[in-house]
Design an enzyme around this catalytic site. Structure first.
Site, PDB file in Angstrom:
ATOM      1  NE  ARG A 113      10.821   7.809   0.079  1.00 42.87           N
ATOM      2  CZ  ARG A 113      10.201   6.714  -0.329  1.00 42.87           C
ATOM      3  NH1 ARG A 113       9.395   6.085   0.487  1.00 42.87           N
ATOM      4  NH2 ARG A 113      10.370   6.287  -1.547  1.00 42.87           N
ATOM      5  CE  LYS A 147       7.944  -8.148   7.991  1.00 46.57           C
ATOM      6  NZ  LYS A 147       7.581  -6.763   8.240  1.00 46.57           N
ATOM      7  CD  GLU A 156       8.202   8.285   4.363  1.00 49.19           C
ATOM      8  OE1 GLU A 156       7.901   8.240   3.146  1.00 49.19           O
ATOM      9  OE2 GLU A 156       8.549   7.280   4.997  1.00 49.19           O
TER      10      GLU A 156
END
Lengths: 128, 494
Positions: B398, B283, B370
């Site tokens: 979700r 990253k 979630e």
């Protein structure tokens, strides 16, 4: 929506319209007694929310009136039935008239111009 | 900008010599860094995926072939290579480019993404449609290891292995979601990627193969068996292979030449099974400040390119709602041992990171999941634990069924705190938290609150834990209105 509603109420006052702002902090359960009392005392009712209009807070008030067979127009302000792209939150709110100027304009349009001085309005607002 | 200047579509990229591709990557990175320094954005993920994106566009023929970017915030390089390089500086601005792939923005954006873990399912749908139409175009989906913490990814993998269509899943493994990834799958992948023992064994097997192959074909089958069992001992490959995927890798996700070779081979192999290509990326790659602080480089505000430091913001007059929530939660938890904090891979965004500092043993980062977070919380609640589920309004969408079926139907006191309710601004349509009142109000047993300011928010946090039923508090992104904060939290009458 309470802070812009309060600002809008100040502007409306300059136009001779007295607006009472109610902080409806509980969406559910709805404070039915308070809202019913309010609508007995004040002729016009506007609901405000930063949520879609469909099924939202204003809908809850409509459902309450329907249940109690109250013949009264609920003017609902909120997010219309479409998607909104990226922009600043303030730009998005003004696209939906959910800023002080927008609220004032909406009330003017709904209540008709020019204002009658004796025509108070209650802005029942979902808080934020 | 000698290369990128002439690239107006992936066709132009294909004219460039392979050896020059790293230079193209470098130029794209500069463009991304510049755009993010002006507008903010998802810097770290986009820099990390740049080399992979260059390799994919070099090999595959968009838009006949299709590419889908799970989450999508890593796809800035894809936008740069598909005719949008000159508009990258409008990213996330009003009327500018979206920060995510968007179908009506470009024919190269196959599928709109933003919420994690949808990519594999979408790609499988596209691939299956191609098959139904008799087309053999390649379909590639790039999913991060963060995206693999969400269950939907496995539902996609499960069906993909069953359908046996030659879908290409690229696992872009950088070891992070927004923060460090957590969970067993992550450990599994990490173990795979760094296993020296496996590498050594693989090399030895390769040597052995080269000797044995001189003795003819019959020996190859047992050798293949050994290769597979060896893999199963050391690798996460067996996990994907047992789902019906061929597993390749891990490869260095910054070695463009190798990735081009791998993708070229797959492109021309029409009869293969679905394949998972595991690439390891970093990253923030190529920009020191982002490499050094990948967490801070995930979603950045406008910054100074030299130092990587955020440009001075107008000083906030009031604390953020996130912070007020976190402080109130900590206060409540100091008095009530049964309160725990749950986040779905958004510990800093929700303020659960602050709670975690005080109560590490009472904090659960469940991954980008979630749905699981909600059922997990419901389970906790049956034992008298009081879970604070801190989830953005848009992401709680979700978990709609668990909220009904697992929480509300059983009237379990799970307490939801919905940060980023209302318009969120620059993340756009995928992230606005404007549906929660509607989708929660219709559910029996729910209590739904919204504070008018930060002081009321802290009282609502306390009020939530006093209810023996599910509760929701919705509050917006950003800073409070600057009111006086009461010292003592009080319970609000419902």
């Amino acid at each position: 929506m309470v802070p812009p509603a309060i600002q809008a109420a100040k502007v409306l006052k300059e136009h001779g319209i007295h607006a009472l702002v109610l902080n409806a902090r509980f969406v559910k359960p709805l404070d039915e007694d308070m809202i019913l009392k309010l609508c007995e005392a004040i002729p016009h009712l506007v609901t405000l929310e930063e949520n879609v209009l469909m099924g939202g807070f204003g809908s809850a008030v409509l459902e309450l009136f329907s249940q109690k067979s109250i013949q009264k127009t609920v003017h609902r302000m909120g997010i219309p039935d479409r998607f909104f792209d990226h922009a600043t939150p303030n730009e998005l709110l003004s696209m939906c008239n959910l800023h002080p100027e927008g609220i004032v304009k909406f009330v003017q349009e709904k209540l008709g111009k020019p204002f009658k001085k004796s025509s108070p309005v209650s802005l029942v607002s979902l808080p934020l | 900008m000698s290369f990128l200047h002439g690239i107006n579509s992936p066709k132009d990229l294909k004219q460039i010599r392979r050896v020059d591709l790293p230079k193209v990557s470098k130029e794209i990175r500069s463009t991304i860094i510049e755009a993010c320094s002006l507008n903010g954005g998802h810097l770290g993920a986009s820099l990390g995926a740049t080399d992979l994106i260059v390799a994919l566009h070099y090999v595959f023929n968009m838009p006949q072939d299709k590419m889908i970017w799970d989450v999508g915030h890593q796809a800035y390089a894809h936008k740069a290579l598909t005719g949008r390089k000159d508009r990258l500086n409008t990213l996330r601005k009003t009327n500018g480019l979206s920060g995510f792939p968007k179908r009506d923005e470009s024919p190269y954006d196959t599928f709109g993404t933003a919420h994690a873990s949808t990519g594999i399912s979408a790609a499988l749908g596209v691939k299956t449609a191609k098959s139904l139409k008799g087309k053999k175009d390649n379909v590639v989906v790039v999913v991060g290891d963060g995206g693999l913490t969400g269950g939907l990814s496995y539902e996609g993998l499960n069906q993909a292995g069953h359908l046996k269509d030659n879908l290409i899943v690229v696992l872009n493994d950088n070891g992070m979601s927004i923060a460090q990834n957590v969970g067993a799958i992550t450990q599994f992948l990490t173990k795979r990627a760094s296993s020296e023992l496996y590498e050594k064994s693989r090399q030895e097997l390769k040597n052995l193969l080269s000797v044995i192959s001189e003795h003819g074909v019959p020996l190859l089958r047992p050798i293949e068996k050994i290769r597979k069992s060896l893999k199963s001992l050391f690798s996460s490959g067996i996990f994907f292979e047992s789902l019906g995927f061929r597993y390749l890798g891990p490869f260095d996700g910054h070695d463009i030449e190798t990735m081009v070779d791998v993708f070229e081979n797959l492109k021309h192999d029409e009869n293969r099974s679905p394949v998972l290509v595991h690439v390891i990326t970093q990253k923030g790659k190529g920009y020191a400040p982002a490499e050094n602080d990948p967490l801070a480089s995930h979603g950045v505000k406008p910054f100074d390119i030299e130092t990587g430091k955020s440009l001075p913001q107008k000083k906030a007059q009031a604390p953020s709602y996130t912070n007020v929530f976190a402080q109130a939660l900590i206060k409540c938890a100091q008095e009530d041992q049964s309160i725990v904090g749950i986040t779905a891979a958004m510990s800093s965004g929700t303020g659960i990171d602050l709670f975690q500092k005080e109560f590490p043993n009472r904090t659960f980062d469940v991954g980008i999941a979630e749905q699981h977070a909600t059922v997990f919380a419901a389970g906790l609640a049956t034992e008298g634990i009081k879970p604070a589920c801190a989830i953005y309004s848009t992401f709680l969408q979700r978990a709609f069924d668990p909220i009904i079926h697992d929480v509300a139907l059983q009237n379990l006191p799970v307490h939801f705190f919905l940060d980023r309710s209302g318009f969120v601004g620059d993340d756009g349509a995928t992230h606005h938290g404007v549906f929660d009142v509607s989708y929660l109000r219709c559910i029996p047993n729910m209590v739904i609150m919204a504070p008018k300011d930060e002081n009321e928010l802290q009282h609502m946090v306390k009020t939530s834990f006093e209810q023996n039923q599910p509760t929701v508090v919705r509050y917006p992104r950003g800073n409070g209105v600057g009111v006086h904060m009461d010292e003592t939290l009080k319970s609000l009458p419902i």
